[in-house]
Design a protein around this motif. Sequence first.
Motif, PDB file in Angstrom:
ATOM      1  N   THR A   1      -8.392  -6.724   2.217  1.00 41.00           N
ATOM      2  CA  THR A   1      -8.671  -7.826   1.845  1.00 41.00           C
ATOM      3  C   THR A   1      -8.282  -8.474   0.663  1.00 41.00           C
ATOM      4  OG1 THR A   1     -10.894  -7.463   1.437  1.00 41.00           O
ATOM      5  CG2 THR A   1     -10.615  -8.129   3.770  1.00 41.00           C
ATOM      6  N   LEU A   2      -7.969  -7.350   0.029  1.00 40.74           N
ATOM      7  CA  LEU A   2      -7.651  -7.404  -1.660  1.00 40.74           C
ATOM      8  C   LEU A   2      -6.213  -8.077  -1.685  1.00 40.74           C
ATOM      9  CD1 LEU A   2      -8.630  -3.947  -3.070  1.00 40.74           C
ATOM     10  CD2 LEU A   2      -9.721  -6.287  -3.328  1.00 40.74           C
ATOM     11  N   PRO A   3      -6.168  -9.205  -2.569  1.00 42.49           N
ATOM     12  CA  PRO A   3      -4.715  -9.517  -2.874  1.00 42.49           C
ATOM     13  C   PRO A   3      -3.682  -8.691  -3.387  1.00 42.49           C
ATOM     14  CG  PRO A   3      -6.360 -10.274  -4.605  1.00 42.49           C
ATOM     15  CD  PRO A   3      -7.097  -9.482  -3.670  1.00 42.49           C
ATOM     16  N   GLY A   4      -2.551  -9.216  -3.070  1.00 42.91           N
ATOM     17  CA  GLY A   4      -1.546  -8.509  -3.510  1.00 42.91           C
ATOM     18  C   GLY A   4      -1.264  -8.081  -5.039  1.00 42.91           C
ATOM     19  N   GLU A   5      -1.640  -9.193  -5.720  1.00 37.93           N
ATOM     20  CA  GLU A   5      -1.708  -8.901  -7.248  1.00 37.93           C
ATOM     21  C   GLU A   5      -2.709  -7.439  -7.766  1.00 37.93           C
ATOM     22  OE1 GLU A   5      -4.062 -10.805 -11.003  1.00 37.93           O
ATOM     23  OE2 GLU A   5      -3.307 -12.218  -9.564  1.00 37.93           O
ATOM     24  N   ILE A   6      -3.781  -7.437  -6.953  1.00 34.63           N
ATOM     25  CA  ILE A   6      -4.514  -6.189  -7.266  1.00 34.63           C
ATOM     26  C   ILE A   6      -3.957  -5.005  -6.655  1.00 34.63           C
ATOM     27  CG2 ILE A   6      -6.797  -5.201  -6.730  1.00 34.63           C
ATOM     28  CD1 ILE A   6      -8.119  -7.980  -7.071  1.00 34.63           C
ATOM     29  N   LEU A   7      -3.273  -4.969  -5.511  1.00 37.19           N
ATOM     30  CA  LEU A   7      -2.717  -3.789  -5.003  1.00 37.19           C
ATOM     31  C   LEU A   7      -1.609  -3.627  -5.963  1.00 37.19           C
ATOM     32  CD1 LEU A   7      -2.416  -1.910  -2.459  1.00 37.19           C
ATOM     33  CD2 LEU A   7      -0.426  -3.502  -1.752  1.00 37.19           C
ATOM     34  N   ARG A   8      -0.748  -4.276  -6.309  1.00 35.24           N
ATOM     35  CA  ARG A   8       0.228  -3.975  -7.124  1.00 35.24           C
ATOM     36  C   ARG A   8      -0.068  -3.293  -8.488  1.00 35.24           C
ATOM     37  NH1 ARG A   8       2.291  -8.575  -4.505  1.00 35.24           N
ATOM     38  NH2 ARG A   8       1.607 -10.035  -6.379  1.00 35.24           N
ATOM     39  N   GLN A   9      -1.192  -3.988  -9.014  1.00 33.76           N
ATOM     40  CA  GLN A   9      -1.931  -3.403 -10.238  1.00 33.76           C
ATOM     41  C   GLN A   9      -2.138  -1.814 -10.247  1.00 33.76           C
ATOM     42  OE1 GLN A   9      -5.484  -3.189 -11.229  1.00 33.76           O
ATOM     43  NE2 GLN A   9      -5.164  -3.311 -13.582  1.00 33.76           N
ATOM     44  N   ARG A  10      -2.903  -1.613  -8.975  1.00 28.91           N
ATOM     45  CA  ARG A  10      -3.462  -0.477  -8.719  1.00 28.91           C
ATOM     46  C   ARG A  10      -2.187   0.549  -8.579  1.00 28.91           C
ATOM     47  NH1 ARG A  10      -8.625  -1.686  -6.606  1.00 28.91           N
ATOM     48  NH2 ARG A  10      -9.187  -3.413  -8.341  1.00 28.91           N
ATOM     49  N   LEU A  11      -1.201   0.198  -7.600  1.00 31.17           N
ATOM     50  CA  LEU A  11       0.060   0.866  -7.527  1.00 31.17           C
ATOM     51  C   LEU A  11       0.690   0.954  -8.713  1.00 31.17           C
ATOM     52  CD1 LEU A  11       1.417   0.001  -4.282  1.00 31.17           C
ATOM     53  CD2 LEU A  11       0.933   1.860  -4.726  1.00 31.17           C
ATOM     54  N   ARG A  12       0.978   0.281  -9.610  1.00 26.44           N
ATOM     55  CA  ARG A  12       1.427   0.638 -11.234  1.00 26.44           C
ATOM     56  C   ARG A  12       1.056   1.686 -11.847  1.00 26.44           C
ATOM     57  NH1 ARG A  12       2.494  -5.181 -10.684  1.00 26.44           N
ATOM     58  NH2 ARG A  12       0.466  -5.622 -11.912  1.00 26.44           N
ATOM     59  N   LEU A  13      -0.668   1.545 -11.767  1.00 25.17           N
ATOM     60  CA  LEU A  13      -1.048   2.675 -12.516  1.00 25.17           C
ATOM     61  C   LEU A  13      -0.950   4.077 -11.796  1.00 25.17           C
ATOM     62  CD1 LEU A  13      -4.673   0.714 -12.969  1.00 25.17           C
ATOM     63  CD2 LEU A  13      -3.035   1.005 -14.592  1.00 25.17           C
ATOM     64  N   LEU A  14      -0.796   4.091 -10.570  1.00 23.55           N
ATOM     65  CA  LEU A  14      -0.878   5.328  -9.635  1.00 23.55           C
ATOM     66  C   LEU A  14       0.714   5.906  -9.741  1.00 23.55           C
ATOM     67  CD1 LEU A  14      -2.925   4.480  -6.571  1.00 23.55           C
ATOM     68  CD2 LEU A  14      -3.444   6.112  -8.218  1.00 23.55           C
ATOM     69  N   ALA A  15       1.612   4.858  -9.585  1.00 20.17           N
ATOM     70  CA  ALA A  15       2.898   5.344  -9.226  1.00 20.17           C
ATOM     71  C   ALA A  15       3.874   4.910 -10.145  1.00 20.17           C
ATOM     72  CB  ALA A  15       3.263   5.021  -8.050  1.00 20.17           C
ATOM     73  N   GLY A  16       3.511   4.194 -11.198  1.00 23.10           N
ATOM     74  CA  GLY A  16       4.352   3.554 -12.239  1.00 23.10           C
ATOM     75  C   GLY A  16       5.310   2.295 -11.294  1.00 23.10           C
ATOM     76  N   SER A  17       6.643   2.594 -11.611  1.00 21.71           N
ATOM     77  CA  SER A  17       7.558   1.717 -11.086  1.00 21.71           C
ATOM     78  C   SER A  17       8.127   2.366  -9.914  1.00 21.71           C
ATOM     79  CB  SER A  17       8.592   1.120 -12.039  1.00 21.71           C
ATOM     80  OG  SER A  17       9.359   2.184 -12.602  1.00 21.71           O
ATOM     81  N   ASN A  18       7.873   3.423  -9.433  1.00 18.37           N
ATOM     82  CA  ASN A  18       8.453   4.475  -8.557  1.00 18.37           C
ATOM     83  C   ASN A  18       7.892   4.140  -7.218  1.00 18.37           C
ATOM     84  OD1 ASN A  18      10.161   5.861 -10.530  1.00 18.37           O
ATOM     85  ND2 ASN A  18       8.069   6.707 -11.152  1.00 18.37           N
ATOM     86  N   TRP A  19       7.939   2.733  -6.546  1.00 23.53           N
ATOM     87  CA  TRP A  19       7.351   2.222  -5.389  1.00 23.53           C
ATOM     88  C   TRP A  19       8.143   1.176  -5.028  1.00 23.53           C
ATOM     89  CZ3 TRP A  19       4.605  -2.167  -4.732  1.00 23.53           C
ATOM     90  CH2 TRP A  19       4.195  -2.744  -5.939  1.00 23.53           C
ATOM     91  N   GLU A  20       8.257   0.815  -3.897  1.00 17.32           N
ATOM     92  CA  GLU A  20       8.707  -0.395  -3.194  1.00 17.32           C
ATOM     93  C   GLU A  20       7.799  -0.887  -2.051  1.00 17.32           C
ATOM     94  OE1 GLU A  20      12.089   1.109  -1.438  1.00 17.32           O
ATOM     95  OE2 GLU A  20      13.190   1.495  -3.172  1.00 17.32           O
ATOM     96  N   LEU A  21       7.569  -2.295  -2.222  1.00 23.18           N
ATOM     97  CA  LEU A  21       6.907  -3.291  -1.245  1.00 23.18           C
ATOM     98  C   LEU A  21       7.814  -3.362  -0.117  1.00 23.18           C
ATOM     99  CD1 LEU A  21       4.219  -4.148  -0.316  1.00 23.18           C
ATOM    100  CD2 LEU A  21       4.848  -6.211  -1.554  1.00 23.18           C
ATOM    101  N   ARG A  22       7.791  -2.817   1.105  1.00 25.27           N
ATOM    102  CA  ARG A  22       8.661  -2.746   2.048  1.00 25.27           C
ATOM    103  C   ARG A  22       8.108  -4.133   3.015  1.00 25.27           C
ATOM    104  NH1 ARG A  22      13.194   0.207   1.163  1.00 25.27           N
ATOM    105  NH2 ARG A  22      13.479  -0.559   3.373  1.00 25.27           N
ATOM    106  N   ASP A  23       7.028  -4.263   3.275  1.00 19.22           N
ATOM    107  CA  ASP A  23       6.660  -5.454   4.150  1.00 19.22           C
ATOM    108  C   ASP A  23       5.262  -5.899   3.810  1.00 19.22           C
ATOM    109  OD1 ASP A  23       6.981  -7.118   6.228  1.00 19.22           O
ATOM    110  OD2 ASP A  23       6.212  -5.437   7.749  1.00 19.22           O
ATOM    111  N   VAL A  24       4.878  -7.123   4.199  1.00 18.09           N
ATOM    112  CA  VAL A  24       3.407  -7.821   4.062  1.00 18.09           C
ATOM    113  C   VAL A  24       3.197  -8.309   5.373  1.00 18.09           C
ATOM    114  CG1 VAL A  24       1.858  -9.259   2.951  1.00 18.09           C
ATOM    115  CG2 VAL A  24       3.895  -7.757   1.750  1.00 18.09           C
ATOM    116  N   ARG A  25       2.247  -8.083   6.222  1.00 18.40           N
ATOM    117  CA  ARG A  25       1.756  -8.808   7.341  1.00 18.40           C
ATOM    118  C   ARG A  25       0.572  -9.197   7.233  1.00 18.40           C
ATOM    119  NH1 ARG A  25       4.568  -3.985   9.440  1.00 18.40           N
ATOM    120  NH2 ARG A  25       2.586  -2.885   9.589  1.00 18.40           N
TER     121      ARG A  25
END
Length: 111
Positions: free
Chosen positions: A87-111
């Motif tokens: 239920t978290l917004p994309g902004e929070i998901l992206r912030q956590r992913l940047r902390l965890l993976a830096g820029s080495n990830w891609e958002l492929r789909d949102v449903r």
Amino acid sequence: MTTYVIRLPDPATARGSEPSLSFTANGYEAFAEQLQDALRSPALFERWRQAQPEPDEVDPALGRTDPQASVEGRREDLSVYLTATTTLPGEILRQRLRLLAGSNWELRDVR
């Protein structure tokens, strides 16, 4: 609930710039577990917040969690795919992913 499909094209480099906040995972199951924990628990956010120059000035809304968040991982070719439902917004998901993976990830789909 929103489902996000994330691709880690090179799992070995899916690390953030700060090792104490970064993924330590090697297999798809461990990546999924660590991202799920980052969405369910405030621990990663709190470690990041405490490392900021003015921790008390960090917007507390960035620390939101979703105790029901779920993340499934799978390996495809040399990549790891993580499917996060939250239920978290994309902004929070992206912030956590940047902390965890830096820029080495891609958002492929949102449903």
